[in-house]
Design a protein around this motif. Structure first.
Motif, PDB file in Angstrom:
ATOM      1  N   ASN A  85       4.980  22.601 -94.146  1.00  0.00           N
ATOM      2  CA  ASN A  85       4.228  22.575 -92.882  1.00  0.00           C
ATOM      3  C   ASN A  85       2.796  23.031 -93.165  1.00  0.00           C
ATOM      4  O   ASN A  85       2.503  23.518 -94.269  1.00  0.00           O
ATOM      5  N   ALA A  86       1.958  22.886 -92.158  1.00  0.00           N
ATOM      6  CA  ALA A  86       0.545  23.251 -92.347  1.00  0.00           C
ATOM      7  C   ALA A  86       0.396  24.740 -92.646  1.00  0.00           C
ATOM      8  O   ALA A  86      -0.483  25.141 -93.413  1.00  0.00           O
ATOM      9  N   THR A  87       1.267  25.556 -92.056  1.00  0.00           N
ATOM     10  CA  THR A  87       1.203  27.003 -92.328  1.00  0.00           C
ATOM     11  C   THR A  87       1.351  27.255 -93.823  1.00  0.00           C
ATOM     12  O   THR A  87       0.642  28.079 -94.411  1.00  0.00           O
ATOM     13  N   TYR A 114      -5.376  28.565 -85.046  1.00  0.00           N
ATOM     14  CA  TYR A 114      -3.944  28.717 -84.745  1.00  0.00           C
ATOM     15  C   TYR A 114      -3.513  30.130 -85.145  1.00  0.00           C
ATOM     16  O   TYR A 114      -3.904  30.618 -86.219  1.00  0.00           O
ATOM     17  N   ASP A 165     -10.306  24.001 -87.849  1.00  0.00           N
ATOM     18  CA  ASP A 165      -9.272  23.076 -87.363  1.00  0.00           C
ATOM     19  C   ASP A 165      -9.887  21.701 -87.162  1.00  0.00           C
ATOM     20  O   ASP A 165     -11.003  21.596 -86.645  1.00  0.00           O
ATOM     21  N   SER A 169      -5.583  24.015 -81.753  1.00  0.00           N
ATOM     22  CA  SER A 169      -4.249  24.129 -81.165  1.00  0.00           C
ATOM     23  C   SER A 169      -4.266  24.515 -79.681  1.00  0.00           C
ATOM     24  O   SER A 169      -3.769  23.761 -78.842  1.00  0.00           O
ATOM     25  N   ASP A 194      -7.814  22.656 -91.483  1.00  0.00           N
ATOM     26  CA  ASP A 194      -6.450  22.705 -90.973  1.00  0.00           C
ATOM     27  C   ASP A 194      -6.295  21.504 -90.035  1.00  0.00           C
ATOM     28  O   ASP A 194      -6.704  21.538 -88.878  1.00  0.00           O
ATOM     29  N   ALA A 196      -3.501  20.216 -88.891  1.00  0.00           N
ATOM     30  CA  ALA A 196      -2.087  20.209 -88.484  1.00  0.00           C
ATOM     31  C   ALA A 196      -1.773  19.056 -87.521  1.00  0.00           C
ATOM     32  O   ALA A 196      -0.713  18.444 -87.603  1.00  0.00           O
ATOM     33  N   HIS A 197      -2.703  18.771 -86.606  1.00  0.00           N
ATOM     34  CA  HIS A 197      -2.452  17.721 -85.600  1.00  0.00           C
ATOM     35  C   HIS A 197      -3.032  16.364 -85.966  1.00  0.00           C
ATOM     36  O   HIS A 197      -2.819  15.400 -85.237  1.00  0.00           O
ATOM     37  N   ASN A 217       0.063  18.027 -90.890  1.00  0.00           N
ATOM     38  CA  ASN A 217       1.494  17.796 -90.665  1.00  0.00           C
ATOM     39  C   ASN A 217       1.792  16.312 -90.491  1.00  0.00           C
ATOM     40  O   ASN A 217       1.052  15.609 -89.794  1.00  0.00           O
ATOM     41  N   HIS A 219       4.949  15.823 -89.414  1.00  0.00           N
ATOM     42  CA  HIS A 219       6.033  15.924 -88.416  1.00  0.00           C
ATOM     43  C   HIS A 219       5.529  16.008 -86.965  1.00  0.00           C
ATOM     44  O   HIS A 219       6.331  15.887 -86.053  1.00  0.00           O
ATOM     45  N   LYS A 220       4.240  16.214 -86.767  1.00  0.00           N
ATOM     46  CA  LYS A 220       3.777  16.311 -85.377  1.00  0.00           C
ATOM     47  C   LYS A 220       3.530  14.932 -84.759  1.00  0.00           C
ATOM     48  O   LYS A 220       4.123  14.577 -83.750  1.00  0.00           O
TER      49      LYS A 220
END
Ligand SMILES: Cc1ncc(COP(=O)(O)O)c(C=O)c1O
Length: 388
Positions: A85-87, A114, A165, A169, A194, A196-197, A217, A219-220
């Motif tokens: 995951n991004a984390t 985030y 980002d 988030s 980051d 993530a989205h 990510n 998975h998002k």
């Protein structure tokens, strides 16, 4: 665009509970049934001969999957590795740079970061004697230039590492990462994005952005199973970049280190191309227009319901729309109360965050959503606005 094939017409492709108005694709994504089936096929293949699978096939299969995903990201396959995951992507980079930091160096991000990433940066600062710096970026916001202005003003001779980002988030804003990267690179500051989205939400040309690291990510918004993300590392930073878990590959180079970090279920990574294929079959451009149209619609109807104006300009919005709930409280408990009431009484799943001394409600728009779901949320909030 044929939008009649989206919304309720397509929802049976997911396991989503039809009784819930699901306006939170943003937190974890939602994986289509056919991608879950592909994942299960990988698990079955592994279980038929685990030793042969890991010994003879895993590396090649992972690299093929990484190549496929890298093409979509406009990156070289061997600059892209899978992480859970991004984390984890962020933590791998922070761990990698920690030995190179000196007391007094600054690790910089913005107030829209985030929270898990904020915590990871604070931890690295505490371990190394570096200073954690959070630049206040206002919300509501008038334009993306504001982000560049406040960040530029906050960079100092001690800023060593900056993290921004791509899509924030709590507030769902597209940040002007290309400019932010440029101003950092001019000053010799390491910069990580980051994202993530971002994959599946905004067009990506990861290599051309010019960052040192980029994590995102699958998975998002890219329909991959949970626990499927990537880390991209600029070739000149790969020798200092290591996974959070050191295993057999140590010393064997960037790809060898990340591709095996101990025994685990690799099926989510290997199914990332199936998530991408699902998106491509829907047609990437059609999905973009549909989801972005819904997000702008959501932003408008929620602002109207609350008697305010949209909190961000359209060019900062992709598939997330955040609306400040002014005067509705500010604490995490206040946020939880509103979230729980929306879910328990109205069956609306939508996140509410405590952000900058206020509450922010954030809708997500994915192809299985429809306009009337945002109307329903807006009507509900309008009633409360009057009554409370
Ligand atoms: C900007 C940002 N960074 C990192 C994350 C963490 O993602 P994950 O839980 O997949 O590590 C999120 C999740 O919402 C996010 O929005």
């Amino acid at each position: 665009m044929r939008t009649d094939r989206f919304g309720r017409a397509i929802r049976s492709e997911w396991l989503l509970d039809p009784k819930v108005v699901f306006l939170n694709n943003g937190s974890f994504g939602a994986t289509p049934i056919e991608v879950l089936e592909t994942q299960h096929q990988w698990q079955l293949r592994f279980e038929q001969e685990p030793v042969e699978f890991v010994g003879r096939h895993l590396h090649r299969e992972l690299r093929e999957a990484a190549q496929t995903m890298a093409r979509f990201l406009s990156a070289q396959g061997d600059d892209v590795v899978f992480v859970e995951n991004a984390t984890t992507g962020v933590n791998a980079v922070l761990r990698s740079i920690a030995p190179l930091l000196r007391p007094g160096d600054q690790l910089l991000t913005t107030s829209h970061v985030y929270n898990a990433v904020r915590r990871a940066m604070q931890h690295t600062a505490a371990l190394t004697g570096a200073e954690y710096v959070e630049v206040q970026v206002p919300f509501p916001i008038a334009s993306s230039d504001v982000v560049v202005e406040v960040v530029s003003a906050a960079l100092t001779g001690r800023t060593r590492f900056a993290l921004f980002d791509h899509v924030t988030s709590p507030t769902g804003l597209i940040f002007p990462v290309k400019q932010l990267i440029e101003i950092c690179r001019e000053r010799g500051i390491w910069v990580m994005i980051d994202g993530a989205h971002a994959p599946g939400m905004i067009p990506l040309n990861v290599a051309a952005l010019g960052a040192d690291w980029y994590t995102g990510n699958f998975h998002k918004w890219l329909f991959a199973p949970k626990g499927c993300a990537f880390l991209w590392t600029a070739p000149e930073r790969q020798s200092i970049t290591h996974p959070v878990v050191i295993s057999h590959g140590y010393g064997g180079g960037y790809v060898a280190e990340f591709d095996f970090t101990g025994t685990k279920d690799w099926s989510a990574y290997l199914s990332a191309p199936a998530g991408l294929a699902f998106l491509q079959r829907l047609n990437v451009e059609d999905v973009r227009r549909y989801n972005r149209g819904l997000a702008l619609y959501s932003q408008r109807v929620l602002a109207e319901a609350l008697g305010t104006v949209p909190a961000a300009p359209p060019d900062m919005i992709a598939y997330l729309a955040a609306v400040p709930l002014v005067g509705w409280g500010s604490s995490i408990d206040d946020a939880t109360t509103i979230h729980d009431r929306l879910f328990d009484e109205y069956r609306i799943e939508v996140p509410v965050f405590s952000f900058d001394d206020m509450l922010v409600l954030r809708t997500a728009s994915q192809v299985y959503n429809e306009q009337d779901e945002y109307d329903y949320l807006a009507e509900t909030l309008a009633q409360w606005n009057i009554a409370d």
